[in-house]
Design a protein around this motif. Structure first.
Motif, PDB file in Angstrom:
ATOM      1  N   TRP A 237       0.970  -1.234   0.073  1.00 30.17           N
ATOM      2  CA  TRP A 237      -0.066   0.060   0.044  1.00 30.17           C
ATOM      3  C   TRP A 237       0.628   1.182   0.046  1.00 30.17           C
ATOM      4  O   TRP A 237       0.330   2.284  -0.073  1.00 30.17           O
ATOM      5  CB  TRP A 237      -0.885  -0.089   1.042  1.00 30.17           C
ATOM      6  N   VAL A 238       2.333   1.178   0.127  1.00 33.32           N
ATOM      7  CA  VAL A 238       2.944   2.447  -0.286  1.00 33.32           C
ATOM      8  C   VAL A 238       3.708   2.331  -1.649  1.00 33.32           C
ATOM      9  O   VAL A 238       3.255   3.594  -2.128  1.00 33.32           O
ATOM     10  CB  VAL A 238       4.170   2.292   1.095  1.00 33.32           C
ATOM     11  N   THR A 239       3.954   1.251  -2.019  1.00 30.76           N
ATOM     12  CA  THR A 239       4.547   1.602  -3.649  1.00 30.76           C
ATOM     13  C   THR A 239       3.270   1.278  -4.469  1.00 30.76           C
ATOM     14  O   THR A 239       3.469   1.891  -5.654  1.00 30.76           O
ATOM     15  CB  THR A 239       5.430   0.405  -3.817  1.00 30.76           C
ATOM     16  N   GLY A 240       2.191   0.860  -4.098  1.00 28.34           N
ATOM     17  CA  GLY A 240       1.079   0.776  -5.003  1.00 28.34           C
ATOM     18  C   GLY A 240       1.241  -0.352  -5.932  1.00 28.34           C
ATOM     19  O   GLY A 240       0.764  -0.409  -7.119  1.00 28.34           O
ATOM     20  N   LYS A 241       2.098  -1.360  -5.761  1.00 28.31           N
ATOM     21  CA  LYS A 241       2.262  -2.354  -6.502  1.00 28.31           C
ATOM     22  C   LYS A 241       2.188  -3.754  -5.738  1.00 28.31           C
ATOM     23  O   LYS A 241       2.297  -3.636  -4.437  1.00 28.31           O
ATOM     24  CB  LYS A 241       3.902  -2.483  -7.088  1.00 28.31           C
ATOM     25  N   SER A 242       1.882  -4.827  -6.482  1.00 29.15           N
ATOM     26  CA  SER A 242       1.724  -6.263  -5.927  1.00 29.15           C
ATOM     27  C   SER A 242       3.196  -6.812  -5.665  1.00 29.15           C
ATOM     28  O   SER A 242       3.908  -6.635  -6.563  1.00 29.15           O
ATOM     29  CB  SER A 242       0.593  -7.144  -6.629  1.00 29.15           C
ATOM     30  N   GLU A 243       3.176  -7.769  -4.715  1.00 34.97           N
ATOM     31  CA  GLU A 243       4.303  -8.488  -4.291  1.00 34.97           C
ATOM     32  C   GLU A 243       4.209  -9.642  -4.050  1.00 34.97           C
ATOM     33  O   GLU A 243       3.051 -10.190  -3.461  1.00 34.97           O
ATOM     34  CB  GLU A 243       5.084  -7.652  -3.202  1.00 34.97           C
ATOM     35  N   LYS A 244       5.292 -10.625  -4.139  1.00 37.35           N
ATOM     36  CA  LYS A 244       4.819 -12.054  -3.972  1.00 37.35           C
ATOM     37  C   LYS A 244       6.103 -12.587  -3.624  1.00 37.35           C
ATOM     38  O   LYS A 244       7.418 -12.268  -3.651  1.00 37.35           O
ATOM     39  CB  LYS A 244       4.313 -12.781  -4.946  1.00 37.35           C
ATOM     40  N   CYS A 245       6.305 -13.977  -3.013  1.00 36.27           N
ATOM     41  CA  CYS A 245       7.302 -14.623  -2.764  1.00 36.27           C
ATOM     42  C   CYS A 245       8.319 -14.944  -4.053  1.00 36.27           C
ATOM     43  O   CYS A 245       7.815 -15.148  -5.151  1.00 36.27           O
ATOM     44  CB  CYS A 245       7.166 -16.150  -2.249  1.00 36.27           C
ATOM     45  N   ILE A 246       9.532 -14.670  -3.943  1.00 41.21           N
ATOM     46  CA  ILE A 246      10.583 -14.742  -5.086  1.00 41.21           C
ATOM     47  C   ILE A 246      11.191 -15.937  -5.000  1.00 41.21           C
ATOM     48  O   ILE A 246      12.314 -15.992  -5.846  1.00 41.21           O
ATOM     49  CB  ILE A 246      11.265 -13.527  -5.321  1.00 41.21           C
ATOM     50  N   LEU A 247      11.200 -16.722  -4.509  1.00 42.91           N
ATOM     51  CA  LEU A 247      11.755 -18.265  -4.018  1.00 42.91           C
ATOM     52  C   LEU A 247      13.132 -17.689  -3.763  1.00 42.91           C
ATOM     53  O   LEU A 247      14.305 -18.401  -4.133  1.00 42.91           O
ATOM     54  CB  LEU A 247      11.542 -19.196  -5.274  1.00 42.91           C
ATOM     55  N   CYS A 248      13.481 -16.462  -3.234  1.00 43.86           N
ATOM     56  CA  CYS A 248      14.867 -16.012  -2.992  1.00 43.86           C
ATOM     57  C   CYS A 248      15.767 -16.155  -4.278  1.00 43.86           C
ATOM     58  O   CYS A 248      16.918 -16.518  -3.958  1.00 43.86           O
ATOM     59  CB  CYS A 248      15.285 -16.977  -1.738  1.00 43.86           C
ATOM     60  N   TYR A 249      15.389 -15.757  -5.118  1.00 38.92           N
ATOM     61  CA  TYR A 249      16.279 -15.979  -6.464  1.00 38.92           C
ATOM     62  C   TYR A 249      17.648 -15.450  -6.227  1.00 38.92           C
ATOM     63  O   TYR A 249      18.552 -15.794  -6.722  1.00 38.92           O
ATOM     64  CB  TYR A 249      15.357 -15.872  -7.891  1.00 38.92           C
ATOM     65  N   PRO A 250      17.553 -14.224  -5.659  1.00 41.69           N
ATOM     66  CA  PRO A 250      18.812 -13.623  -5.741  1.00 41.69           C
ATOM     67  C   PRO A 250      19.825 -14.423  -4.774  1.00 41.69           C
ATOM     68  O   PRO A 250      20.968 -14.605  -5.014  1.00 41.69           O
ATOM     69  CB  PRO A 250      18.887 -12.177  -4.817  1.00 41.69           C
ATOM     70  N   ARG A 251      19.220 -15.276  -3.837  1.00 37.22           N
ATOM     71  CA  ARG A 251      20.049 -16.053  -2.888  1.00 37.22           C
ATOM     72  C   ARG A 251      20.351 -17.210  -4.076  1.00 37.22           C
ATOM     73  O   ARG A 251      21.715 -17.639  -3.998  1.00 37.22           O
ATOM     74  CB  ARG A 251      19.490 -16.523  -1.838  1.00 37.22           C
ATOM     75  N   LEU A 252      19.479 -17.702  -4.550  1.00 36.39           N
ATOM     76  CA  LEU A 252      19.838 -18.886  -5.425  1.00 36.39           C
ATOM     77  C   LEU A 252      21.003 -18.736  -6.418  1.00 36.39           C
ATOM     78  O   LEU A 252      21.582 -19.614  -6.790  1.00 36.39           O
ATOM     79  CB  LEU A 252      18.590 -19.491  -6.215  1.00 36.39           C
ATOM     80  N   GLU A 253      20.840 -17.593  -6.789  1.00 36.73           N
ATOM     81  CA  GLU A 253      21.760 -17.049  -7.970  1.00 36.73           C
ATOM     82  C   GLU A 253      23.050 -16.870  -7.376  1.00 36.73           C
ATOM     83  O   GLU A 253      24.151 -16.852  -8.056  1.00 36.73           O
ATOM     84  CB  GLU A 253      21.416 -15.692  -8.642  1.00 36.73           C
ATOM     85  N   THR A 254      23.364 -17.097  -6.078  1.00 38.80           N
ATOM     86  CA  THR A 254      24.516 -16.962  -5.460  1.00 38.80           C
ATOM     87  C   THR A 254      24.911 -18.314  -4.607  1.00 38.80           C
ATOM     88  O   THR A 254      25.773 -18.319  -3.832  1.00 38.80           O
ATOM     89  CB  THR A 254      24.870 -15.786  -4.737  1.00 38.80           C
ATOM     90  N   GLY A 255      24.240 -19.108  -5.102  1.00 39.99           N
ATOM     91  CA  GLY A 255      24.320 -20.514  -4.463  1.00 39.99           C
ATOM     92  C   GLY A 255      23.912 -20.807  -3.008  1.00 39.99           C
ATOM     93  O   GLY A 255      24.532 -21.676  -2.423  1.00 39.99           O
ATOM     94  N   GLN A 256      22.954 -19.709  -2.492  1.00 39.98           N
ATOM     95  CA  GLN A 256      22.552 -19.870  -1.342  1.00 39.98           C
ATOM     96  C   GLN A 256      21.124 -20.353  -1.266  1.00 39.98           C
ATOM     97  O   GLN A 256      20.425 -20.066  -2.248  1.00 39.98           O
ATOM     98  CB  GLN A 256      22.751 -18.471  -0.563  1.00 39.98           C
ATOM     99  N   ALA A 257      20.599 -21.256  -0.214  1.00 43.48           N
ATOM    100  CA  ALA A 257      19.490 -21.728  -0.067  1.00 43.48           C
ATOM    101  C   ALA A 257      18.621 -20.489   0.240  1.00 43.48           C
ATOM    102  O   ALA A 257      18.749 -19.521   0.901  1.00 43.48           O
ATOM    103  CB  ALA A 257      19.457 -22.948   0.957  1.00 43.48           C
ATOM    104  N   PRO A 258      17.118 -20.585  -0.053  1.00 40.48           N
ATOM    105  CA  PRO A 258      16.269 -19.528   0.387  1.00 40.48           C
ATOM    106  C   PRO A 258      16.263 -19.667   1.665  1.00 40.48           C
ATOM    107  O   PRO A 258      16.658 -20.393   2.486  1.00 40.48           O
ATOM    108  CB  PRO A 258      14.919 -20.287  -0.260  1.00 40.48           C
ATOM    109  N   ALA A 259      15.863 -18.541   2.042  1.00 46.19           N
ATOM    110  CA  ALA A 259      15.829 -18.111   3.813  1.00 46.19           C
ATOM    111  C   ALA A 259      15.208 -18.827   4.410  1.00 46.19           C
ATOM    112  O   ALA A 259      15.580 -19.448   5.649  1.00 46.19           O
ATOM    113  CB  ALA A 259      15.531 -16.586   4.049  1.00 46.19           C
ATOM    114  N   CYS A 260      14.012 -19.350   4.023  1.00 48.70           N
ATOM    115  CA  CYS A 260      13.128 -20.129   4.656  1.00 48.70           C
ATOM    116  C   CYS A 260      13.700 -21.420   4.717  1.00 48.70           C
ATOM    117  O   CYS A 260      13.503 -22.203   5.690  1.00 48.70           O
ATOM    118  CB  CYS A 260      11.605 -20.390   3.991  1.00 48.70           C
ATOM    119  N   PHE A 261      14.099 -21.925   3.568  1.00 49.36           N
ATOM    120  CA  PHE A 261      14.724 -23.373   3.841  1.00 49.36           C
ATOM    121  C   PHE A 261      16.095 -23.331   4.826  1.00 49.36           C
ATOM    122  O   PHE A 261      16.234 -24.274   5.562  1.00 49.36           O
ATOM    123  CB  PHE A 261      15.348 -23.691   2.468  1.00 49.36           C
ATOM    124  N   HIS A 262      16.781 -22.169   4.436  1.00 52.24           N
ATOM    125  CA  HIS A 262      18.246 -22.249   5.426  1.00 52.24           C
ATOM    126  C   HIS A 262      18.132 -22.169   6.848  1.00 52.24           C
ATOM    127  O   HIS A 262      18.668 -22.795   7.548  1.00 52.24           O
ATOM    128  CB  HIS A 262      18.895 -21.086   4.949  1.00 52.24           C
TER     129      HIS A 262
END
Ligand code: SF4
Ligand code: SF4
Length: 496
Positions: A237-262
């Motif tokens: 409600w601040v940015t006016g955009k919708s958001e969702k889980c991104i499966l921690c892709y920035p972490r996956l791209e650096t070889g790290q597990a998603p935060a929830c998994f980790h």
């Protein structure tokens, strides 16, 4: 054949202790921002219960997912071609703040800055939206552990179809049983959120199947929020955009597990690759409800099959990914062992995350004996289980009790097999009979045990670092494909 890759997760529910560490880890990494206070990309619910947002499974109210038309075609429940336009301006099927909760914080400065006084300083709750003092009456896990509660659990929509007797049992205090259900976006293979977006802001990445919202294109219409039957898209409600889980892709791209998994304390999560045939999604998801789980299994491809590998290669899937698919713990649970099942496959979005149904709340009720594990009556006790099989089937197999029962029987058989080995109080011939009935061999039982009970992190997380240079264009133009099924079905998918 049009083979795609999917980063997929299995949640082993017998191991979840409902500690919410995963939710807190996710919140700290991704949604600790203005406008995102009420968002829980990962949340953990008590079942039976109403969940978050409240009653999210009630598709009469929210109209999420797809419906099968009389001609066996799929159509978004939330919008036809015309009312999709009308609902841009008023959508009665959106969850409101009252279905989530008003986010709050506490007046901590009263504690830190209090002058010396005879009275204890207090820190009252204040709304993070208005800044005013509020009375808290809802929260993201408000019905935590309240399985027997007439206020919450009694409203669980999965009770539909249970007899009055079966319902009553669930509320007898001596027999109250519950389980935890961690939930993130299912990164569906037939995502209704993608299909519903008037701006074409949502897309499914071809190289790993992660569903994302392009924040530059999103116009905040919120059609995706109603269309997602799992209610895993939130409006900032601040940015006016919708958001969702991104499966921690920035972490996956650096070889790290998603935060929830980790962070998962119970080590209940498994991450791996699945290959699937995008050509078969539409026909699989338009089949009748009891056949949906089997139909989804048929869409998932054998990673050792040469024709699958050839199609994967021609679609640009990397050798590392194909290799990871061969070693995938998710493939073992979902296809080889048939233990992990999709959540609410009847929404027809083809969720690509899976759950091993929990055995413990099911076992443990047979007459007045809370834990009757007598092997003679072992499988029959499933029929008289504490948490009814019908209820489990409503969650994990679109009402098909045979599928859930088969998974639970196999889990039981593995326990008996290990009990025979380690405790030695069950006779060999009985265990052999139990295993025969559950269609599990000693080798398979040993493998299931190893991956369930004592897996190293390298066996639970089998994924090469994602490589952005291998991005694959796979989502068709939503404006053109609107209302049709199988997003990700762009012809000629490949690296751009
Ligand atoms: S759960 Fe499926 S439909 Fe919902 S946001 Fe995720 S991909 Fe979209
Ligand atoms: S951290 Fe793991 S064990 Fe704890 S609630 Fe989340 S999924 Fe369950």
């Amino acid at each position: 054949m049009d083979v795609r890759a999917q980063v997929s997760m299995v949640f082993h529910l017998d191991k979840c202790i409902g500690c919410h560490t995963c939710s807190v880890a996710c919140k700290n990494v991704w949604t600790d921002r203005p406008g995102a206070e009420y968002m829980w990309w990962n949340n953990v619910e008590t079942k039976p219960g109403t969940g978050f947002p409240r009653m999210w499974e009630d598709q009469e109210k929210y109209r999420g997912g797809w419906k099968r038309t009389s001609g066996n075609k799929l159509q978004l429940k939330s919008q036809g071609k015309l009312d999709g336009l009308l609902k841009l301006f008023y959508n009665p099927n959106q969850p409101g703040l009252e279905d989530y909760y008003e986010p709050w914080t506490y007046e901590y400065e009263n504690l830190f800055d209090a002058q010396e006084s005879d009275d204890q300083p207090t820190a009252r709750p204040v709304s993070q939206i208005t800044g005013e003092e509020i009375r808290i009456n809802a929260g993201p896990n408000w019905d935590d552990d309240l399985s027997g509660s007439p206020l919450y659990a009694a409203n669980d929509v999965n009770f539909e179809g249970l007899t009055e007797d079966e319902r009553q049992q669930l509320f007898e205090i001596q027999r109250v049983a519950f389980m935890y259900l961690p939930r993130i976006c299912n990164h569906c293979a037939n995502p209704s959120c993608v299909a519903s977006c008037p701006s074409g802001a949502l897309y499914k990445r071809g190289e790993d199947g992660i569903v994302l919202i392009n924040q530059d294109i999103c116009r905040g219409w919120r059609a995706c929020i109603s269309a997602c039957p799992y209610k895993k898209i939130y409006y900032n409600w601040v940015t006016g955009k919708s958001e969702k889980c991104i499966l921690c892709y920035p972490r996956l791209e650096t070889g790290q597990a998603p935060a929830c998994f980790h962070s998962c304390v119970g080590r209940i999560r498994y991450l791996g690759v699945l290959l699937y045939d995008a050509d078969r999604i539409e026909s699989a998801m338009s089949t009748s409800e009891p056949l949906l789980v089997e139909a989804q299994r048929d869409v998932i491809c054998d990673p050792n099959d040469e024709s699958v590998i050839a199609s994967a290669r021609s679609n640009g899937i990397s050798e590392e990914f194909i290799d990871a698919a061969r070693k995938s713990p998710v493939y073992k649970y979902v296809i080889e062992w048939k233990l992990a099942l999709p959540l609410h496959i009847e929404y027809r979005t083809m969720p690509m995350l899976f759950y091993v149904p929990p055995l413990l709340p099911v076992m443990g009720k047979d007459g007045d004996q809370p834990y009757d594990h007598a092997e003679d009556t072992f499988f029959t006790s499933l029929d008289k289980s504490r948490l009814s099989i019908k209820y489990m089937a409503r969650l994990f197999s679109a009402g098909n009790e045979t599928i859930v029962t088969a998974a639970l029987k196999k889990l039981m058989a593995v326990r008996y097999f290990k009990r025979m080995q380690q405790v030695g109080d069950v006779q060999d011939d009985k265990v052999r009979r139990i295993m025969r009935e559950a269609a599990v061999t000693p080798e398979e039982a040993e493998e299931i045990y190893m991956l369930t009970a004592v897996p190293t992190v390298n066996r639970r997380y089998v994924l090469p670092p994602l490589q952005r240079e291998e991005s694959i264009e796979a989502t068709c133009n939503v404006q053109e494909c609107k209302g049709s099924c199988g997003f990700g079905n762009v012809s000629g998918a490949g690296r751009k």
